[in-house]
Design an enzyme around this catalytic site. Sequence first.
Site: not given
Length: 233
Positions: A74, A76, A87, A198
């Site tokens: 999801d 930031y 990202f 991740h």
Amino acid sequence: MAVLLSDQIEMLSPAWRGILGALRDEDWFVELEEALDSAFHEGQPPCAPRPSDWLRALRFCEPSDVRVMITGQDPYHGVGQANGLAFSVGSGQKLPPSLRNIFKEIGPDGNGFPRVDGNLSDWAESGVLLLNDVLTVELGQPGSHGYMPWCRFTSAIIEVLDFRPVAFLLWGAHARRHAGAIASSSVNQQHLILEAPHPSPLSAYRGFFDCGHFEAVNDWLRKRGEAPVNWHG
């Protein structure tokens, strides 16, 4: 005023509107719109990114131009960080830990310098779709919108991309749950599907580092006669 996902779809290109418009009749889409309206309505805790950036990743390239899709969990959850590209952060902003780890995995360029600009719009412009599994979050609360059926929306995007070979980079458990559907629904079985933990500090050392995804994608693109992605910007 209601905060509707339908309104954001109407602002996309005709190609995306034609594909995604049909989703509005789905029960899960109605549920998603209601949840988003509630979460972003006045008086609720602040959420990110702003509604105009929910589908920003889709504004950089048409469905037929997508060559690579990078999916994480999801957005930031820090103030001013989420900008609608998975990202990515704005130019000049401090790099979040996950993005620092991504750049570490990419490595330095030919001059020995690592990438330092966290704005990944250059990737998006070259056909890299940066779309998380969940597209919104409550500020300061990672995973807080996981209850919303955003994953159904992301799955719908993946189904749209099934008509041509695409390299899928699935990072983390949330993204990797799409791997089976990609492999089983592929018409031509020519997709490249790469999975890794991740890139967050909690999991990057469990297999994200040294995964070789960026080099593997460019090798795959070259074999297809396509230009590689300039990951260094």
